[in-house]
Structure formats: C-alpha cells, structure tokens
Design a protein around this motif. Structure first.
Motif, PDB file in Angstrom:
ATOM      1  N   ILE A 166       1.001  -1.378   0.000  1.00  0.00           N
ATOM      2  CA  ILE A 166      -0.586   0.579   0.025  1.00  0.00           C
ATOM      3  C   ILE A 166       0.847   1.251   0.074  1.00  0.00           C
ATOM      4  O   ILE A 166       0.285   2.367  -0.575  1.00  0.00           O
ATOM      5  CB  ILE A 166      -1.200   0.475   1.293  1.00  0.00           C
ATOM      6  N   GLY A 167       1.789   1.431   0.655  1.00  0.00           N
ATOM      7  CA  GLY A 167       3.326   2.918   0.796  1.00  0.00           C
ATOM      8  C   GLY A 167       3.491   2.496  -0.583  1.00  0.00           C
ATOM      9  O   GLY A 167       3.255   3.416  -0.694  1.00  0.00           O
ATOM     10  N   VAL A 168       3.754   1.617  -0.917  1.00  0.00           N
ATOM     11  CA  VAL A 168       4.551   2.094  -2.879  1.00  0.00           C
ATOM     12  C   VAL A 168       3.535   1.927  -3.519  1.00  0.00           C
ATOM     13  O   VAL A 168       3.011   3.114  -4.580  1.00  0.00           O
ATOM     14  CB  VAL A 168       5.403   0.844  -3.101  1.00  0.00           C
ATOM     15  N   ALA A 169       2.841   1.410  -3.713  1.00  0.00           N
ATOM     16  CA  ALA A 169       1.272   1.641  -5.535  1.00  0.00           C
ATOM     17  C   ALA A 169       0.407   2.761  -4.873  1.00  0.00           C
ATOM     18  O   ALA A 169      -0.889   2.858  -5.470  1.00  0.00           O
ATOM     19  CB  ALA A 169       0.141  -0.612  -5.234  1.00  0.00           C
ATOM     20  N   GLY A 170       0.267   2.471  -3.435  1.00  0.00           N
ATOM     21  CA  GLY A 170      -0.956   3.876  -3.077  1.00  0.00           C
ATOM     22  C   GLY A 170      -0.310   4.976  -2.844  1.00  0.00           C
ATOM     23  O   GLY A 170      -0.885   5.746  -3.357  1.00  0.00           O
ATOM     24  N   PHE A 171       0.875   5.494  -2.426  1.00  0.00           N
ATOM     25  CA  PHE A 171       1.009   5.826  -2.393  1.00  0.00           C
ATOM     26  C   PHE A 171       2.532   6.721  -2.741  1.00  0.00           C
ATOM     27  O   PHE A 171       3.475   8.183  -2.266  1.00  0.00           O
ATOM     28  CB  PHE A 171       1.266   6.417  -0.533  1.00  0.00           C
ATOM     29  N   GLY A 172       3.060   5.909  -3.321  1.00  0.00           N
ATOM     30  CA  GLY A 172       4.527   5.945  -4.224  1.00  0.00           C
ATOM     31  C   GLY A 172       5.675   6.223  -2.625  1.00  0.00           C
ATOM     32  O   GLY A 172       6.583   6.431  -3.517  1.00  0.00           O
ATOM     33  N   ARG A 173       5.722   5.376  -1.545  1.00  0.00           N
ATOM     34  CA  ARG A 173       6.502   5.338  -0.144  1.00  0.00           C
ATOM     35  C   ARG A 173       7.872   4.985  -0.869  1.00  0.00           C
ATOM     36  O   ARG A 173       7.231   2.948  -0.668  1.00  0.00           O
ATOM     37  CB  ARG A 173       5.538   5.394   1.026  1.00  0.00           C
ATOM     38  N   LYS A 174       8.451   4.750  -0.914  1.00  0.00           N
ATOM     39  CA  LYS A 174       9.918   4.014  -1.094  1.00  0.00           C
ATOM     40  C   LYS A 174       9.777   3.630   0.284  1.00  0.00           C
ATOM     41  O   LYS A 174      10.933   4.208   0.759  1.00  0.00           O
ATOM     42  CB  LYS A 174      11.039   4.632  -1.594  1.00  0.00           C
TER      43      LYS A 174
END
Ligand code: HEM
Length: 489
Positions: free
Chosen positions: A165-173
C-alpha cells in the motif's frame, strides 16, 4: 418489532465496551467478539435468520442483526432507505472526515475523488509491486535458509501489505532493509506508529484525552497518533513538492482534488489526512490478516495446499514468478482467498440504519418467509459471519473447502466486501496483491504449523481452534499463528 427474539441487554452489542472489553453477562453484554464466537448459533437458537436487540446504553436502541442473503441484498441495494450510521464510524475519523465514515453528498464527493485511482493501470502496478516486495523478502530476508520459522505469521504478512500500500498507493519508497530504521525527526518507525494506532485506536473511544498522560501505555498510544500525523503530513509535503508527472496512484487522486478551481470540491487538510489514514488502514490490515488466515488454513489442511500447489505449477511457465496476465488463470489461488474470507471475514459486521418506517423479508428455520417491521431509526447489522456460516447457503461451513468457489456459489450470501453502492473500493487491489503473494509463496515454500513442545499430542480440532483463535480489532485479528515455511525449490 413484534417481540422478535433476541438480546435484551444493557449495553449496545456493537459498542466498544460490549465488543472489546466485557465478558458475556446475561442482561448486560453479549461478550467480547460475540459475533465471531457465535457465528450462526444465535440464529439457530432463535429460529430465524434475523434476531433483534434492545439495549438502553449509551441510548435506547433497537437493532436487527441479519444473516439472510435476500434481506442483506435489500439493505445494501437501498442506500437511501438504509444509510450508514456515521456516528458508529468515529473510531476511524480521528484524523479527519473520510470516505468510509461519511454519507450522502459528502461521501459522493470522496468517492468521486478516490474511485478513479483504482484503475487497471493501478492494478498492474499493485501486481508488479507485490511481486517485487515478495522477491525482496525471499532474497534479502529469508535468503538461503531452507526453513523459516515464525512465531506469528502476521509478522510476515503485515510488512508485506504495508510495503505494497505504501508503494502502489502512496509512492512511498520502503524496503525490507531500512524497515527498522527510525528516520531523523521521528521517535517511531512509520510501521510502528501505524501499527500502534490501528491496534489501539479503540482506546481513543473509551479513554478521555486528558487521561492519555497517565500510564506509559497510554503515552505510547498518544505518541503513535502524533507520529503518524507527522508522517502523513510529510508524505503530503513531499508529494506536493515533487514531480507528480507519471504517477497514477491513490495519493495523486487525493492531491489532484485540491487543484480544482471549485473550492467546495477541494479537500480540507483534515479531510486529506482522514482519507489518507483510511486508505493506509483499509489497505493493509484487511490484507495482512486475510493472508495470515489463508496461510494458517493451508498449513492446517495440507491436502488443500497440495491441490493449490499443483494448480499453480500448471499455470506458471517459469515455475516461480507469476505475471499479471496470468492472474485470470490463477483460479485456485482466488478460490483459497474467497474461502478464507468466507470463514474469516475481516469486517464481521456492517452497520446501517433505517431512515424510514419500513419492512424487511427474511426466513425462519423452516425456510418460511417472514415480514419483519423495521421502525425508523432501527440499527440494521449485516452479520457477515452469520451469513457465511448459514447452512442454507454453505454446506459444512466450518470446513475449509476452496473448491466451493471453483464452480457457481451463492453470490448474495458472500459479503466480505459488502455490496451495492457502499461496497469495498479496494476489492480488486486486494485480490491482485493477494493472488500475487500467495502464488509466489506456495510455488516456492511449503507452509506447515510450527511444532511446539507444549502442544504435543493435541488433536486436529484442538490445533485448529488454537491456530485460528481470533480477537476483535479494527478488523478481525488472528491472535497467534506460529508457522514454518519450508523451501520446495
Ligand atoms: C481482504 C481485503 C478487504 C476486505 C475484506 C474489505 C472489506 C470492506 C468492507 C466490508 C467495506 C464496507 C465497510 C462498511 O460499510 O462499513 C469496505 C469499504 C472500503 N474499502 Fe475495503 N476491504 C478490503 C481491502 C481494501 C483495500 C486493499 C482497500 C484500499 C487500498 C480498501 C478500501 C476501501 C474503501 C475506500 C472503502 C469505502 C468504500 C465506500 O464507502 O465508498 N479495502 N471494505
């Protein structure tokens, strides 16, 4: 409600005290986790697919709790007649108003903003992210070990779900390697802050704010809320100051809503935080717990795991990494999730309220139709657990049988994602990540229950009850699932 049988109790059955704290006490409270503990039993005892509740605290309230597919369909497809009781969602609204806890025009606005993010393009990204996260776990964390033993499977599934959810939802690396490092300016990791907030949020309902300095535990909970707020604000600042160019994730949809000229359509700062929080929670807890229950069931039912493994091997050309285009062929992986969600629906009850004097049609134990009067203001509780264990729809409901989802099945009696206009927006998101993760894991590892000396000699039923013990939380929570993953290839 014409003396319809049911609870006559002091405390409202869905309240925090009754559902999270108190044991069953006749006339007072039905007891912690009573919906999951009892499954369809109350309906058997009371002789029909609906029971009533009359309680007096925190206010006089009448409720009808449904385990009948036709009645549930009527409720979920009539949004104006049966809206959400938004007050019941305040546990999810500490950071601000949001899509799950709103109704009417406010909800429509949030849904219009959020829905486009759940696109085919995003699904593909969810798939690719999931494959990468699991591959990294194999290569960086599990490395060359032949056997990986965990005391609680959620310790594996929670970071996986959170990274996705971090990457695919919020672009959080985020990566497995820097997962435990606390960034400067913070006192907790992001994962820790979110975990404490989601597991302890109910305290915010029960304990007044001024008492949060009293014990170390309460101070930690307060710290986690502050830290999470700060993390979410940093995520917003970072994204607002970066090139949004090619990103098509959930976050951009929420932030783009603030670029429109019509001020009334913009999200306030609190609404932005409220919705980000909801997507973080909805996007990781349900996923993490469902994966955990699925792995636990496959470990308990090795013959079902063999069938799944056999099917996966027949679909994967390179035998290890599935592609997004293969997803429609991975029908057995999907069936395992549907069966897991039938047995362990993360959202055991879905509340609605009757906006007018009306009626609902349900059935008694002989299958005879009955019309139930529903006065305006009645709480309607969709009991997904009761529905999923109702033998009218599901044969032998306590046994894990994914094959029941390989042919046709009673769709209206399967409600893990709710249905109608207020159905889950992230269903496809979950199915995509879930199938990728499960397929990769079962292709390479055999899942077994961890043997522990204190449980030697237990029967299958005892072991099943132990491994599948749940407690209530924001979503249905596995208590302790000790597993072993043994490398196949
Ligand atoms: C196993 C996975 C999941 C299950 C079983 C599930 C279940 C549900 C249920 C039952 C509802 C309705 C709740 C209510 O009316 O009170 C809901 C709503 C929602 N879910 Fe999920 N969910 C899952 C995964 C996700 C994911 C991964 C996301 C986002 C990334 C998500 C986002 C949402 C949103 C935004 C809503 C509110 C929809 C609206 O009211 O318009 N869910 N979910």
């Amino acid at each position: 409600i014409q003396d319809l049988p049911g609870y006559r109790i002091l405390l409202w059955q869905g309240g925090a005290l009754a559902n999270f704290l108190l044991p069953p006490v006749s006339g007072i409270s039905p007891g912690v986790n009573h919906i999951f503990r009892n499954k369809y039993k109350m309906y058997e005892d009371w002789g029909r697919d609906v029971f009533s509740s009359v309680c007096v605290w925190p206010q006089v309230q009448i409720g009808l709790t449904l385990a009948n597919a036709a009645a549930v369909k009527e409720v979920t497809s009539s949004r104006a007649r049966f809206p959400k009781p938004t007050h019941d969602y305040r546990v999810l609204s500490f950071f601000g108003r949001n899509i799950v806890g709103s109704e009417g025009e406010e909800w429509k606005r949030y849904r219009k903003i959020a829905a486009p993010a759940f696109s085919e393009r995003n699904n593909r990204m969810v798939w690719e992210t999931s494959v990468k996260v699991v591959e990294d776990m194999f290569n960086l964390v599990w490395r060359d070990q032949d056997t990986i033993s965990v005391d609680h499977c959620v310790d594996v599934t929670l970071p996986i779900a959170l990274f996705i959810i971090g990457v695919a939802g919020f672009g959080r690396k985020v990566s497995w390697e820097d997962d435990e490092a606390i960034p400067s300016g913070h006192l907790l990791t992001f994962k820790n802050a979110l975990h404490v907030v989601t597991t302890q949020v109910v305290l915010k309902l029960i304990v007044p704010d001024r008492l949060f300095g009293m014990t170390e535990h309460l101070r930690n909970v307060r710290l986690a809320f502050d830290e999470l707020r700060q993390y979410m604000k940093e995520m917003i600042d970072e994204r607002q100051n970066s090139d949004k160019g090619l990103k098509h994730d959930l976050f951009n949809s929420l932030l783009d809503a603030n670029d429109v000229d019509d001020l009334s359509q913009r999200l306030t700062d609190d609404e932005l935080l409220g919705n980000i929080f909801i997507f973080l929670v909805a996007g990781h807890e349900t996923t993490s717990h469902t994966l955990c229950f699925a792995f636990a069931l496959l470990a308990l039912y090795p013959e079902e795991q063999d069938k799944l493994h056999h099917h996966i091997m027949g679909v994967l050309s390179d035998k290890t990494v599935p592609t997004y285009d293969q997803m429609p062929q991975l029908t057995h992986s999907m069936a395992v999730f549907n069966e897991t969600l039938r047995m362990f629906p993360p959202v055991p009850t879905i509340p609605k309220i009757s906006a007018e004097d009306t009626t609902l049609v349900t059935e008694n134990s002989n299958g005879e139709r009955q019309t139930i009067p529903v006065p305006k203001g009645t709480k309607i509780i969709i009991n997904t657990v009761g529905l999923h264990y109702n033998q009218k729809y599901w044969h032998d409901p306590s046994t894990f049988k994914p094959s029941r989802f390989l042919g046709d099945w009673p769709r209206d009696a399967f409600q893990p994602y709710s249905s109608g206009a207020r159905a889950c927006l992230g269903r496809r998101f979950f199915e995509t990540e879930g199938i990728a993760i499960l397929t990769m894991l079962v292709a390479r590892y055999k899942i077994e229950v961890k043997e522990e000396p204190q449980f030697v000699g237990e029967t299958f039923e005892e072991r099943k009850a132990r491994i599948l013990t749940t407690r209530p939380g924001l979503t249905l929570t596995p208590v302790r699932v000790p597993l072993v993953f043994k490398r196949r290839v």
